[in-house]
Structure formats: structure tokens, C-alpha cells
Design a protein around this motif. Structure first.
Motif, PDB file in Angstrom:
ATOM      1  N   ARG A 176     -18.795 131.238 -10.862  1.00 12.79           N
ATOM      2  CA  ARG A 176     -19.035 131.685  -9.489  1.00 12.79           C
ATOM      3  C   ARG A 176     -17.849 131.439  -8.568  1.00 12.79           C
ATOM      4  N   ASP A 177     -16.977 130.495  -8.932  1.00 17.78           N
ATOM      5  CA  ASP A 177     -15.877 130.132  -8.030  1.00 17.78           C
ATOM      6  C   ASP A 177     -14.898 131.277  -7.764  1.00 17.78           C
ATOM      7  N   GLY A 180     -15.501 135.779  -5.522  1.00 17.53           N
ATOM      8  CA  GLY A 180     -15.060 136.413  -4.283  1.00 17.53           C
ATOM      9  C   GLY A 180     -13.680 137.030  -4.409  1.00 17.53           C
ATOM     10  N   GLU A 201     -26.205 130.885  -3.134  1.00 17.04           N
ATOM     11  CA  GLU A 201     -24.912 130.638  -2.499  1.00 17.04           C
ATOM     12  C   GLU A 201     -23.887 131.691  -2.888  1.00 17.04           C
ATOM     13  N   CYS A 202     -23.814 132.002  -4.173  1.00 13.74           N
ATOM     14  CA  CYS A 202     -22.851 133.002  -4.645  1.00 13.74           C
ATOM     15  C   CYS A 202     -23.190 134.377  -4.085  1.00 13.74           C
ATOM     16  N   ASP A 204     -24.952 135.171  -1.385  1.00  7.37           N
ATOM     17  CA  ASP A 204     -24.751 135.231   0.065  1.00  7.37           C
ATOM     18  C   ASP A 204     -23.265 135.310   0.406  1.00  7.37           C
ATOM     19  N   SER A 205     -22.424 134.565  -0.350  1.00  8.11           N
ATOM     20  CA  SER A 205     -20.990 134.572  -0.106  1.00  8.11           C
ATOM     21  C   SER A 205     -20.397 135.958  -0.367  1.00  8.11           C
ATOM     22  N   GLU A 208     -21.448 138.423   2.387  1.00 12.31           N
ATOM     23  CA  GLU A 208     -20.779 138.200   3.678  1.00 12.31           C
ATOM     24  C   GLU A 208     -19.297 138.547   3.624  1.00 12.31           C
ATOM     25  N   GLU A 209     -18.619 138.150   2.548  1.00  9.53           N
ATOM     26  CA  GLU A 209     -17.172 138.313   2.482  1.00  9.53           C
ATOM     27  C   GLU A 209     -16.728 139.671   1.944  1.00  9.53           C
TER      28      GLU A 209
END
Length: 278
Positions: A176-177, A180, A201-202, A204-205, A208-209
Motif C-alpha cells: 500500500r505504501d 499513490g 486508509e489506502c 481514502d488516500s 483524495e490524492e
């Protein structure tokens, strides 16, 4: 009817040579702006990309087969040491050519798959004493098939199969890191991921990004069967080609490792785009 190696060689050379001629600034890495080596950069990269055609494990095997069987196509062929040094000097150029293939038509569906593949640097029997590329980030990781020592190659692929972005990380990094960063080459859409990308978390990130909707089986339990069928069909087609390219990389330096991976992914994209006939 099977396609000859000579035909595939010509297809690769024409594509690479045309790209380099269209981007003359890529030749400015040499000390002299007037340097014109007898053995051209296009010829150097053509032989390297023939590794995928010949389906051999190393660049050295590729060179030897070319020197033995197609020497007439490369009359000014240098020694192996000179050639492989040229190959790795051209790693920025390889990256530029690869980037040119990591695109899809604007009209294509914005549907992607995110995945990772282990890049083992040695056999499991050597795990107790391996030191290769530790300073460059190589580390132990685990997949469904067991432990490996090396790196992870993280990929973003279009639903039709072409690789759009790649990132190389230590073998122990969570999938997941780098998710993005992989999405930077696309403009929103829907991405299918396996359970390695689960968790709000992944998702949503990425939303958003990158304006990306991430779907994993745990987020869509009602559609678990459909998602599995989609991924299975694509994974089967992808794996049939992938094993020939990046299942194992024989390199003892970071530059050699990264450049070899770029070359293999480039050949995969050329095949999938129909530029090279198989």
C-alpha cells in the motif's frame, strides 16, 4: 505461421531507432557532441530487447546467441564487455523509451489493476549468507509462495494489459505504501487490487490524492466473484507473458538491476501494443 527472429529484430530496431532519432537530445550524454559510434545506440538496445524474443535468462546469453547466429545483422558488434557497458550507460534512454509506451488512448476505459511482483536476487538456499545489494535496499519479503530476498516491483496496469508505471522497493515494503506514487501517471478512474491493498486508509488516500476508486474484495463482498473472474482472466494472460521477462533478474548492481527490469517491461509493452509480433 511463426514469426522469425529476424522479423522481430527488425520491428524492435525500427521502433527504437525512430524514437532516438525523434529525440536527438538523448544522445547528448556523450562527452563529445559529435561522437557517432560505429555501433549505434539503437543497435545496442535492439540486442538487449531480443532477450524477450529469445526467452533466455541473461543478457550474456542473449549476446552470445546474437553473435553466433545473427552476426551479419550487426557487422560492427563490439565485445560482450563493451556492449553490456553501453547497455547500462543507456539506462536513462531506456527509461524514456519505456515511458513512451506507458500510455493508453484517451478514449480507453479508465480501469486499472495494481499489483506487485517479487524480484528475488538469489535462491532460497542462499538466504542465510546473502549480502547482494543490501546497501541499495534489498531485503527479505514474503509472498504466498514463501520468503524471498530482493525487491518488489510494483505495477500499475491498464485493464487491457499494458504496464503504465513501475516502482521498485525493498522486498519487505507494504504494497500500500507506493500505491499513490503509481497513480501519478493516470488521471483518476477505477483500480482493482488484491487483498494486499485492503483497508480504508489506502482507499481514502487514493481517492483524495489521485481521484481513484480502489476496489478490493473486502470492500465489495457482494461482487467478490465478479472481481475474482476479472482479475483471474487478466492475471492468466499477463502471467503467460510475464514469466519470460521479470521472473528473475541476474544483476549485481543497482543500475544493472533497474535497467534490466526496464528493458523487460519495455519489451512486454511493445508486445502488448502490437509493435513486436509474437
Amino acid at each position: 505461421m511463426s514469426v522469425s527472429v529476424e522479423h522481430q529484430m527488425t520491428e524492435i530496431y525500427c521502433f527504437v531507432d525512430e524514437f532516438l532519432q525523434t529525440h536527438p537530445t538523448l544522445a547528448r550524454w556523450r562527452r563529445s557532441p559529435h561522437a557517432q559510434p560505429q555501433f549505434s545506440d539503437a543497435e545496442v538496445l535492439t540486442i538487449a530487447l531480443l532477450q524477450g524474443v529469445l526467452a533466455v535468462a541473461t543478457l550474456k546469453q542473449t549476446y552470445r546467441l546474437v553473435a553466433r547466429n545473427w552476426r551479419s545483422a550487426f557487422p560492427t558488434l563490439p565485445t560482450y564487455t563493451q556492449w553490456v557497458a553501453r547497455v547500462h550507460q543507456l539506462w536513462p534512454q531506456v527509461g524514456r523509451v519505456l515511458a513512451a509506451t506507458c500510455r493508453h488512448a484517451s478514449s480507453a476505459a479508465r480501469l486499472y489493476l495494481i499489483d506487485s511482483k517479487p524480484i528475488p536476487l538469489c535462491a532460497p538456499i542462499r538466504h542465510g549468507r546473502v549480502r547482494l545489494l543490501r546497501d541499495e535496499g534489498a531485503y527479505f519479503g514474503k509472498t504466498s509462495k514463501g520468503w524471498f530476498f530482493g525487491f518488489k516491483l510494483h505495477l500499475l496496469r491498464h485493464i487491457q494489459g499494458r504496464v503504465l508505471n513501475i516502482i521498485l522497493t525493498p522486498g519487505n515494503l507494504d504494497d500500500r505504501d507506493p500505491a499513490g506514487a503509481l497513480m501519478q501517471t493516470v488521471d483518476g478512474g477505477v483500480t482493482l487490487g488484491d487483498l494486499g491493498y485492503r483497508g480504508p486508509e489506502c482507499a481514502d488516500s487514493l481517492a483524495e490524492e489521485a481521484g481513484m476508486l480502489l476496489i478490493t474484495r473486502d470492500r465489495a463482498p457482494m461482487h467478490k466473484f465478479v472481481l475474482s473472474q476479472v482479475r483471474q482472466g487478466i492475471e492468466t494472460a499477463f502471467s503467460q507473458l510475464w514469466w519470460r521477462f521479470v521472473d528473475r533478474v541476474f544483476s549485481r548492481s543497482w543500475r544493472g538491476l533497474w535497467n534490466t527490469i526496464q528493458l523487460k517491461v519495455l519489451f512486454y509493452n511493445l508486445v502488448h501494443a502490437g509493435i513486436v509480433t509474437v
